[in-house]
Write an enzyme that holds these catalytic residues in place. Structure first.
Site, PDB file in Angstrom:
ATOM      1  N   HIS A 117     -11.911   7.273  -9.783  1.00  0.00           N
ATOM      2  CA  HIS A 117     -10.987   8.295 -10.259  1.00  0.00           C
ATOM      3  C   HIS A 117     -11.564   9.711 -10.427  1.00  0.00           C
ATOM      4  O   HIS A 117     -11.165  10.835 -10.013  1.00  0.00           O
ATOM      5  CB  HIS A 117     -10.055   7.972 -11.484  1.00  0.00           C
ATOM      6  CG  HIS A 117      -9.310   6.649 -11.509  1.00  0.00           C
ATOM      7  ND1 HIS A 117      -9.130   5.464 -12.338  1.00  0.00           N
ATOM      8  CD2 HIS A 117      -8.319   6.469 -10.250  1.00  0.00           C
ATOM      9  CE1 HIS A 117      -8.232   4.834 -11.807  1.00  0.00           C
ATOM     10  NE2 HIS A 117      -7.633   5.147 -10.628  1.00  0.00           N
ATOM     11  N   LYS A 161       2.783  -3.100 -13.382  1.00  0.00           N
ATOM     12  CA  LYS A 161       1.379  -3.589 -13.881  1.00  0.00           C
ATOM     13  C   LYS A 161       1.321  -4.009 -15.215  1.00  0.00           C
ATOM     14  O   LYS A 161       2.129  -3.544 -16.264  1.00  0.00           O
ATOM     15  CB  LYS A 161       0.345  -2.473 -13.776  1.00  0.00           C
ATOM     16  CG  LYS A 161       0.076  -2.287 -12.073  1.00  0.00           C
ATOM     17  CD  LYS A 161      -0.952  -1.491 -12.156  1.00  0.00           C
ATOM     18  CE  LYS A 161      -1.264  -1.212 -10.339  1.00  0.00           C
ATOM     19  NZ  LYS A 161      -2.204   0.136 -10.221  1.00  0.00           N
ATOM     20  N   ARG A 172      -9.275   3.982  -1.035  1.00  0.00           N
ATOM     21  CA  ARG A 172     -10.453   3.423  -0.925  1.00  0.00           C
ATOM     22  C   ARG A 172     -10.468   2.650   0.182  1.00  0.00           C
ATOM     23  O   ARG A 172     -11.565   2.116   0.925  1.00  0.00           O
ATOM     24  CB  ARG A 172     -10.734   2.487  -2.117  1.00  0.00           C
ATOM     25  CG  ARG A 172     -11.012   3.225  -3.359  1.00  0.00           C
ATOM     26  CD  ARG A 172     -10.656   2.050  -4.623  1.00  0.00           C
ATOM     27  NE  ARG A 172      -9.224   1.771  -4.558  1.00  0.00           N
ATOM     28  CZ  ARG A 172      -8.692   0.957  -5.291  1.00  0.00           C
ATOM     29  NH1 ARG A 172      -9.330   0.741  -6.294  1.00  0.00           N
ATOM     30  NH2 ARG A 172      -7.277   0.861  -5.250  1.00  0.00           N
ATOM     31  N   SER A 204      -9.203  -0.005 -11.472  1.00  0.00           N
ATOM     32  CA  SER A 204      -8.937  -0.387 -12.781  1.00  0.00           C
ATOM     33  C   SER A 204      -8.771  -1.930 -13.166  1.00  0.00           C
ATOM     34  O   SER A 204      -9.287  -2.158 -14.197  1.00  0.00           O
ATOM     35  CB  SER A 204      -7.640   0.455 -13.251  1.00  0.00           C
ATOM     36  OG  SER A 204      -7.949   1.860 -13.139  1.00  0.00           O
TER      37      SER A 204
HETATM   38  O1  PNS Z   1      -2.823   4.103 -10.500  1.00  0.00           O
HETATM   39  P1  PNS Z   1      -1.505   3.357  -9.914  1.00  0.00           P
HETATM   40  O2  PNS Z   1      -0.835   2.167 -10.857  1.00  0.00           O
HETATM   41  O3  PNS Z   1      -1.651   2.935  -8.473  1.00  0.00           O
HETATM   42  O4  PNS Z   1      -0.510   4.545  -9.752  1.00  0.00           O
HETATM   43  C1  PNS Z   1       1.002   4.327  -9.258  1.00  0.00           C
HETATM   44  C2  PNS Z   1       1.907   5.312  -9.542  1.00  0.00           C
HETATM   45  C3  PNS Z   1       1.988   5.448 -10.918  1.00  0.00           C
HETATM   46  C4  PNS Z   1       1.127   6.932  -9.136  1.00  0.00           C
HETATM   47  C5  PNS Z   1       3.134   5.336  -8.663  1.00  0.00           C
HETATM   48  O5  PNS Z   1       3.567   4.016  -9.371  1.00  0.00           O
HETATM   49  C6  PNS Z   1       4.177   6.133  -8.898  1.00  0.00           C
HETATM   50  O6  PNS Z   1       4.279   7.223  -8.045  1.00  0.00           O
HETATM   51  N1  PNS Z   1       4.905   6.094  -9.858  1.00  0.00           N
HETATM   52  C7  PNS Z   1       6.050   7.101  -9.919  1.00  0.00           C
HETATM   53  C8  PNS Z   1       7.445   6.646  -9.951  1.00  0.00           C
HETATM   54  C9  PNS Z   1       8.407   7.372  -8.699  1.00  0.00           C
HETATM   55  O7  PNS Z   1       8.437   8.542  -8.775  1.00  0.00           O
HETATM   56  N2  PNS Z   1       8.757   6.569  -7.815  1.00  0.00           N
HETATM   57  C10 PNS Z   1       9.484   7.171  -6.694  1.00  0.00           C
HETATM   58  C11 PNS Z   1       8.958   7.657  -5.391  1.00  0.00           C
HETATM   59  S1  PNS Z   1       7.723   6.512  -4.731  1.00  0.00           S
END
Ligand code: PNS
Length: 160
Positions: A18, A42, A95, A132
């Site tokens: 990150h 998660k 990745r 993570s």
């Molecule tokens: O580190 P992660 O868990 O892969 O991050 C995922 C995250 C938090 C970026 C993703 O779940 C997200 O974009 N959540 C926001 C919710 C949202 O706006 N959803 C609608 C469009 S995708």
């Protein structure tokens, strides 16, 4: 015109992968918001406030530019935050092909919802295996996570 971007993620906890993406993105945009977002799919290790603190300390320790803001977001769409702060770009670290498959539908939906583009960035291959979830697992079983996380995170997890 200011170029403002958001790097969203769970950051539970922030890893060296990150941090690598945050550093590269900070060099590309005038202002970069690192946004801790609750991911309901998660099981969390750290409370959001701790993830924010560890991100702030890790970014400061790494000497990453003063154009980085760390924040959290738990209500509403991610693109609502982006729109509120004037960001037109989301940055995601990729990745592998698995990440591409996971991120592509979200990128398209976010563009449809608010015209926000997603930029995929490749972290250094040295971090390609770091996640993570792997850090959470190694840490919970008593293993050494120092090769995978910034020093403030390693110290925090050793204390916990
Ligand atoms: O580190 P992660 O868990 O892969 O991050 C995922 C995250 C938090 C970026 C993703 O779940 C997200 O974009 N959540 C926001 C919710 C949202 O706006 N959803 C609608 C469009 S995708």
């Amino acid at each position: 015109m200011q170029r403002i971007a958001v790097v969203p993620g769970s950051f539970d906890p922030v890893t060296l992968g990150h941090l690598d993406v945050i550093e590269r993105a900070a060099g590309l945009f005038d202002e970069l918001h690192v946004l801790v977002v609750h991911n309901p799919s998660k099981v969390a290790l750290l409370p959001i406030s701790e993830r924010v603190s560890l991100l702030e300390e890790s970014i400061r320790d790494a000497g990453i530019g003063g154009n980085v803001v760390v924040a959290s977001w738990s209500v509403g769409l991610l693109v609502d935050y982006a729109t509120d702060v004037g960001a037109s770009v989301l940055v995601k670290g990729i990745r592998s092909q698995v990440d591409v498959a996971y991120e592509t539908p979200m990128a398209i939906v976010n563009r449809h919802l608010a015209g926000v583009e997603t930029v995929f960035m490749l972290p250094d291959p040295a971090h390609a295996h770091v996640s993570s979830s792997l850090v959470r697992q190694v840490s919970s079983l008593g293993g050494d996570v120092t090769p995978y996380v910034p020093a403030p995170v390693a110290r925090f997890l050793q204390r916990s």
